[in-house]
Scaffold this active site. Structure first.
Site, PDB file in Angstrom:
ATOM      1  N   SER A 177       0.586  -1.212  -0.082  1.00 37.86           N
ATOM      2  CA  SER A 177      -0.204  -0.233   0.269  1.00 37.86           C
ATOM      3  C   SER A 177       0.967   1.334  -0.206  1.00 37.86           C
ATOM      4  O   SER A 177       1.441   1.358  -1.144  1.00 37.86           O
ATOM      5  CB  SER A 177      -1.132  -0.131   1.114  1.00 37.86           C
ATOM      6  N   ASP A 273     -10.227  -3.067  -4.335  1.00 39.99           N
ATOM      7  CA  ASP A 273      -9.034  -2.279  -4.310  1.00 39.99           C
ATOM      8  C   ASP A 273      -9.186  -1.050  -5.071  1.00 39.99           C
ATOM      9  O   ASP A 273      -9.119  -1.295  -6.369  1.00 39.99           O
ATOM     10  CB  ASP A 273      -8.100  -2.871  -4.142  1.00 39.99           C
ATOM     11  N   HIS A 303      -8.168  -5.588  -0.496  1.00 43.44           N
ATOM     12  CA  HIS A 303      -6.919  -4.423   0.425  1.00 43.44           C
ATOM     13  C   HIS A 303      -6.468  -5.043   1.874  1.00 43.44           C
ATOM     14  O   HIS A 303      -7.448  -4.448   2.315  1.00 43.44           O
ATOM     15  CB  HIS A 303      -7.169  -3.148  -0.159  1.00 43.44           C
TER      16      HIS A 303
END
Length: 331
Positions: A177, A273, A303
């Site tokens: 991320s 996501d 995610h």
């Protein structure tokens, strides 16, 4: 394209959509995560969000056995950054290769403590030495502070390879991320500086690489679990300030004019996501620039699936695939 399959080629994953239902095994985790939050993330104050996550303990577990762990401080250019080094119980050649790892959390939450089990699991599963970086968090410390902390960690590592017993030719960089954003940005920065690239490989898991919130995956996954469109905008605003829509290339590496000269890569995406399209495009642009890249799509995951690897066989399979790619790159 199939979920969980490796994809290659310049158009890998660009039009990816998830035709799969959400993995059933992650649903209890998602329910606990949502129950721990007093309100939707993008309506919370950053400090309240951090506190709620700490209390939830979501996904945090014990380290694998046989792990030597040491806390260190990296100092460079006036910055001091906390590091945690993990050395697995593995043959010496494996301990001589390393991953410089940056945690996720929207540049606003996370630490070497909250990612302790993940970093240790990567070290044991690859196996390699993992250096986990605790960079300064927004909004108290906005861009480029986290990137400067990443540079300090990378330069400290370069200066201490001999003392750490690490092979300078087998140092990878990666993260998930926001951590994937910092890893890619550092690669881009070192490439642009010229000289030798210090990293032989980049391992990016559902990375944040752009600010275009009009991409199809942002619209399709506007209300996805863990990370939705409004929450990602909230993160971007706190990290980049009011100018978040016009970042430089080190805040949004996908905006670089060329990705030639970047290290080979493994890029993982999740079907549910908002960031799916930008990760897929980054992989495709690397391949088009002649950079070896493996792209992998987990169409039935969300995610943040690293944290779900101990409750979901599908998440564990994707975690194992990332570790296997890292193992191959460092061998």
């Amino acid at each position: 394209m199939t979920a969980g399959g490796a994809v290659s080629g310049p158009a890998a994953g660009l039009a990816a959509t998830s035709e799969l239902a959400l993995d059933e095994e992650i649903r209890p985790f998602l329910a606990r995560f949502e129950a721990a939050l007093p309100q939707v993330i993008h309506q919370m104050q950053p400090q309240a969000f951090r506190a709620a996550l700490e209390l939830s303990g979501a996904g945090i577990g014990p380290r694998p056995p046989g792990m030597a762990v040491e806390d260190r401080s990296a100092t460079h250019a006036g910055r001091t950054v906390r590091l945690r080094i993990y050395r697995p119980d593995a043959p010496a050649p494996c301990r001589r290769r390393a991953l410089l790892f940056f945690h996720g959390g929207g540049w606003m939450v996370g630490s070497v403590d909250s990612y302790d089990d993940i970093a240790a699991d990567i070290a044991a599963s690859t196996p390699c030495t993992v250096i986990s970086v605790e960079y300064a968090l927004a909004p108290e410390h906005r861009y480029p502070t986290a990137l400067l902390d990443g540079e300090a960690a990378a330069e400290w590592l370069r200066a201490n390879l001999d003392g750490l017993g690490l092979d300078p030719g087998r140092i990878a960089i990666g993260g998930d991320s926001a951590g994937g954003n910092l890893a890619a940005a550092l690669c881009l920065q070192y490439r642009d500086w010229g000289g030798a690239m210090p990293f032989c490989f980049q391992c990016l898991l559902y990375p944040a690489l752009d600010v275009d919130v009009e991409r199809p995956s942002y619209r399709r996954n506007a209300d996805a679990p863990i990370l939705g469109r409004e929450t990602m905008i909230w993160f971007l605003r706190h990290y980049l300030g009011e100018a978040w829509e016009t970042p430089d290339v080190y805040a949004a590496p996908l905006r670089a004019g060329s990705l030639a000269g970047m290290p080979p890569a493994f890029v993982a995406g999740a079907g549910f996501d908002p960031l799916l399209d930008e990760g897929a495009e980054y992989a495709a642009r690397l391949a088009a620039a002649g950079v070896p890249c493996e792209y992998r799509l987990a169409g039935d995951l969300v995610h943040g699936f690293l944290r779900m690897r101990n409750v979901s066989r599908r998440a564990r399979a994707e975690f194992d695939a990332a570790c296997a790619a890292l193992h191959r790159a460092l061998s």
